[in-house]
Write an enzyme that holds these catalytic residues in place. Sequence first.
Site, PDB file in Angstrom:
ATOM      1  CB  SER A 138      -6.994   5.265  -4.516  1.00  9.38           C
ATOM      2  OG  SER A 138      -6.758   6.263  -3.540  1.00  9.38           O
TER       3      SER A 138
ATOM      4  CD  GLU B 215      -3.041  -0.835   2.225  1.00  5.76           C
ATOM      5  OE1 GLU B 215      -4.153  -1.027   1.734  1.00  5.76           O
ATOM      6  OE2 GLU B 215      -2.876  -0.370   3.365  1.00  5.76           O
TER       7      GLU B 215
ATOM      8  N   GLY C  23      -6.362   6.675   0.323  1.00  3.37           N
ATOM      9  CA  GLY C  23      -7.376   7.683   0.616  1.00  3.37           C
ATOM     10  C   GLY C  23      -7.236   8.967  -0.194  1.00  3.37           C
TER      11      GLY C  23
HETATM   12  P1  13P Z   1      -8.283   3.499   0.325  1.00  4.74           P
HETATM   13  O1  13P Z   1      -8.807   2.376  -0.547  1.00  4.74           O
HETATM   14  O2  13P Z   1      -9.377   4.322   0.929  1.00  4.74           O
HETATM   15  O3  13P Z   1      -7.249   4.305  -0.407  1.00  4.74           O
HETATM   16  O4  13P Z   1      -7.524   2.812   1.569  1.00  4.74           O
HETATM   17  C1  13P Z   1      -6.585   1.837   1.321  1.00  4.74           C
HETATM   18  C2  13P Z   1      -6.191   1.221   2.598  1.00  4.74           C
HETATM   19  O5  13P Z   1      -5.538   1.847   3.420  1.00  4.74           O
HETATM   20  C3  13P Z   1      -6.640  -0.145   2.870  1.00  4.74           C
HETATM   21  O6  13P Z   1      -6.003  -0.697   3.968  1.00  4.74           O
END
Ligand code: 13P
Length: 258
Positions: free
Chosen positions: A220, A174, A180
């Site tokens: 995302s 990630e 986010g």
């Molecule tokens: P988003 O999909 O909201 O970017 O978050 C990713 C995340 O941190 C999942 O653990």
Amino acid sequence: MSRRPIIAGNWKMHNNREESKKLVCAIKDSISTIDKDALPEVVVAPVFTSLDVVSESICNCGCERIKLAAQNCFYEPKGAFTGEISIDMIKDFNAKFIIIGHSERRQIFGESDEMINKKALAIIESGLTPIICCGETLEQRELGVTDSHIASQIVKALDGVKPDDVANVVIAYEPIWAIGTGKTCDSVEANRVIKGIRSTLAQIAGNENAQKVRILYGGSVKPETIKEQMAQSDIDGALVGGASLKADSFVEIIKGAM
Ligand code: 13P
């Protein structure tokens, strides 16, 4: 090597008990007619206080289609650790996975690689599966240290884990700048980093074990991005934040991964 994909929803600090129940039941209703062998492994990670209602809803609705995860744990079995929850306490709810090392835990709550390693060892010992998160900041990416940073996170998280056990862990790549923000990491680039993770795993545990590890992409992920992500050689699924909070978009992502 065929690896069963995983689509996991990390609900973060969202959804009270009633909302959690509604969401998991809506997901279940939408996937109940899909042949379960065709589905990816579908996982939801609610807040601790919703683990029981989500667990009950999953059981009432047919356990095989949705699995439960916790978003965190502590590595000690019991004791004077105010505010923490042990792995055995999470096991009470029939959880199968525990997310550890999420960048929000590392950055906001100061979790170190050493703590994440202790959690990984304790989760594996308990028979559950850790979903170990790793990822670089935008600054690290711009400095060109992404690959070395991720390799270091992986090596430290898996210190002392037996090679055969490495095969069963789940890793989530990630990139922090993609979480986010709506900015998804380019799929080819995400696949390149994930291939690097797999070669680090091969150094730790041998190539055969490394080929078995499911490595997810997170940051995302949306219904519009999942097909291209899943088309990559080494991306074995997704850890989804925002888009897992609505049944419609989460189910579209599940279907997109089939
Ligand atoms: P988003 O999909 O909201 O970017 O978050 C990713 C995340 O941190 C999942 O653990």
